[in-house]
Motif scaffolding. Structure first.
Motif, short mmCIF file in Angstrom:
data_model
loop_
_atom_site.label_atom_id
_atom_site.label_comp_id
_atom_site.label_asym_id
_atom_site.label_seq_id
_atom_site.Cartn_x
_atom_site.Cartn_y
_atom_site.Cartn_z
N LEU A 164 5.53 -17.19 16.74
CA LEU A 164 4.11 -17.41 17.02
C LEU A 164 3.68 -16.67 18.29
O LEU A 164 2.57 -16.15 18.36
N CYS A 165 4.58 -16.63 19.28
CA CYS A 165 4.27 -15.86 20.50
C CYS A 165 4.11 -14.38 20.19
O CYS A 165 3.22 -13.72 20.74
N ASN A 166 4.95 -13.86 19.30
CA ASN A 166 4.84 -12.45 18.92
C ASN A 166 3.52 -12.18 18.20
O ASN A 166 2.89 -11.15 18.42
N VAL A 167 3.11 -13.10 17.34
CA VAL A 167 1.83 -12.92 16.65
C VAL A 167 0.70 -12.95 17.68
O VAL A 167 -0.19 -12.09 17.68
N ARG A 168 0.76 -13.93 18.59
CA ARG A 168 -0.28 -14.05 19.62
C ARG A 168 -0.38 -12.78 20.44
O ARG A 168 -1.48 -12.31 20.77
N ALA A 169 0.78 -12.19 20.76
CA ALA A 169 0.80 -10.99 21.60
C ALA A 169 0.16 -9.80 20.89
O ALA A 169 -0.34 -8.89 21.54
N ALA A 170 0.16 -9.81 19.56
CA ALA A 170 -0.43 -8.70 18.79
C ALA A 170 -1.94 -8.88 18.61
O ALA A 170 -2.61 -7.98 18.11
N LEU A 171 -2.48 -10.04 18.99
CA LEU A 171 -3.90 -10.33 18.76
C LEU A 171 -4.71 -10.21 20.05
O LEU A 171 -4.17 -10.25 21.14
N ALA A 172 -6.02 -10.07 19.87
CA ALA A 172 -6.95 -10.08 21.00
C ALA A 172 -7.66 -11.44 21.01
O ALA A 172 -7.76 -12.09 19.97
N PRO A 173 -8.16 -11.86 22.19
CA PRO A 173 -8.89 -13.12 22.22
C PRO A 173 -10.00 -13.14 21.16
O PRO A 173 -10.70 -12.15 20.98
N GLY A 174 -10.10 -14.26 20.44
CA GLY A 174 -11.11 -14.37 19.39
C GLY A 174 -10.57 -14.09 17.99
O GLY A 174 -11.15 -14.50 17.00
N ASP A 175 -9.42 -13.36 17.90
CA ASP A 175 -8.76 -13.19 16.61
C ASP A 175 -8.16 -14.55 16.21
O ASP A 175 -8.00 -15.43 17.05
N ALA A 176 -7.78 -14.69 14.95
CA ALA A 176 -7.32 -16.00 14.49
C ALA A 176 -6.03 -15.91 13.68
O ALA A 176 -5.67 -14.86 13.16
N LEU A 177 -5.35 -17.05 13.63
CA LEU A 177 -4.13 -17.21 12.81
C LEU A 177 -4.33 -18.41 11.91
O LEU A 177 -4.76 -19.48 12.37
N LEU A 178 -4.03 -18.25 10.63
CA LEU A 178 -4.06 -19.37 9.69
C LEU A 178 -2.61 -19.66 9.30
O LEU A 178 -1.92 -18.82 8.74
N LEU A 179 -2.15 -20.87 9.66
CA LEU A 179 -0.75 -21.24 9.46
C LEU A 179 -0.64 -22.37 8.44
O LEU A 179 -1.33 -23.38 8.57
N GLY A 180 0.23 -22.21 7.43
CA GLY A 180 0.43 -23.26 6.43
C GLY A 180 1.79 -23.91 6.65
O GLY A 180 2.81 -23.22 6.65
N VAL A 181 1.82 -25.24 6.84
CA VAL A 181 3.10 -25.95 7.05
C VAL A 181 3.23 -27.12 6.08
O VAL A 181 2.25 -27.78 5.74
N ASP A 182 4.47 -27.37 5.68
CA ASP A 182 4.74 -28.53 4.84
C ASP A 182 4.93 -29.74 5.76
O ASP A 182 5.51 -29.62 6.84
N LEU A 183 4.44 -30.90 5.33
CA LEU A 183 4.52 -32.11 6.16
C LEU A 183 5.69 -32.99 5.73
O LEU A 183 6.02 -33.06 4.54
#
Ligand code: AVJ
Length: 323
Positions: A164-183
């Motif tokens: 997730l840190c790597n994804v964040r580092a590739a993005l600019a403020p205001g970009d978004a991530l949609l994450l799907g997790v099983d509960l």
């Protein structure tokens, strides 16, 4: 592949990495799994998208145009609901599916461009676990990264954080991530999903041994191993194992190795982490994302979280996260 296999099979307990599942036969078996009555994950997530795509896309776009990147896209089946919602808001949408399987991406591109006019598919054959570089957004454009399908569930918590840190580092403020997790949920539901009555998940797990026979000249006798799924409550994960039914020796000619098994000895082939409510949001916050919104299906089996890149950057770590 050779080094991962020899490292895993020389370890005690023995293990094999779960990315080994996805050769052509394994990818096909996985697609069959997603249609099983017991495998609620895909259906639950698809139900969320069917109901909420417009809202998800509008929140991510925030008035701008979206460029959509998908990590581990595979056949990109559920993604089509989100892409359709995006072309309803803007004339054309650039969609960059990232996957290690070139054949899955080719099929996805052909199908999406035929079925959803307005989507321009720009496939990237890449291993996103090695780190991620994205083209800078054009003026008036934001990026939305999709990491759906509970793919993050295969990672240990520390590895998931790093990813997730790597994804964040590739993005600019205001970009978004949609994450799907099983509960996390009752054990019976979880075990059935990973040990279905038709035996497709067993075939999927056993295909790993068949693959070692095909590609590394191993001589695994598939009839002397069985599939086992276990709920590990302490770590909140489903584990898949292959169990040796007898004492035996297996040769792997390409590795010049012989591996001994005692009766009942297992090879640990997969962890599939199940999140408690709110946990994905905590992970996202600690990786430098700002909380957006979370949606769940009717039975609260699966969660989809939208998070925005904040101004604090996640720490980029180039190191591979799935060994
Ligand atoms: C593709 C990692 C989401 O963990 O549920 C399905 C893989 N393994 N059945 C999952 C899988 C056994 C799947 N993911």
């Amino acid at each position: 592949m050779a080094s991962a296999v020899s490292e895993g099979l020389l370890s005690r307990p023995k293990w094999l990495p779960s990315w080994l599942f996805y050769d052509a036969a394994g990818s096909q078996l996985f697609n069959q799994i997603t249609e099983l009555p017991e495998y609620y994950l895909t259906r639950s997530e698809r139900a969320i998208f069917a109901e909420r795509s417009e809202e998800i896309i509008a929140l991510a776009a925030n008035g701008d145009a979206l460029r959509i990147v998908e990590l581990g896209a595979g056949s990109a089946d559920k993604t089509r609901l989100l892409l359709s919602a995006a072309v309803d808001r803007q004339d054309t949408v650039v969609y960059e599916p990232v996957d290690v399987s070139a054949s899955a991406l080719e099929e996805a591109q052909e199908r999406i461009e035929r079925e959803i006019p307005g989507v321009i598919v720009a496939p990237r054959v890449e291993d996103y676990c090695q780190g991620l570089e994205l083209d800078p957004p054009a003026p008036g454009e934001r990026r939305l990264v999709l990491y759906i399908g509970s793919s993050i569930g295969n990672f240990e918590p520390e590895e998931a954080h790093r990813l997730l840190c790597n994804v964040r580092a590739a993005l600019a403020p205001g970009d978004a991530l949609l994450l799907g997790v099983d509960l996390a949920k009752d054990e019976a539901t979880l075990l059935a999903a990973y040990d279905d009555a038709a035996g497709v998940t067993a075939d999927f797990n056993m295909n790993l041994l068949a693959r070692l026979n095909r590609e590394l000249g191993a001589d695994f006798d598939l009839s002397s191993f069985t599939h086992r799924a276990v709920w590990n409550a302490a770590h909140s994960r489903i584990e898949m194992h292959l169990v040796s039914c007898k004492r035996q020796r297996v040769k792997i000619s390409a590795l010049d190795m012989a591996i001994d098994f005692v009766i009942g000895e297992t090879i640990h082939t997969e962890n599939s982490y199940k999140y408690r409510p709110g946990q994905a949001e905590e992970f996202l916050a600690s990786a430098g994302f700002i909380r957006g919104a979370t949606w769940t299906d009717e039975k609260k089996r699966f969660a989809v979280c939208l998070a925005k890149a904040g101004t604090r950057k996640g720490k980029r770590i180039g190191e591979r996260v799935n060994k």
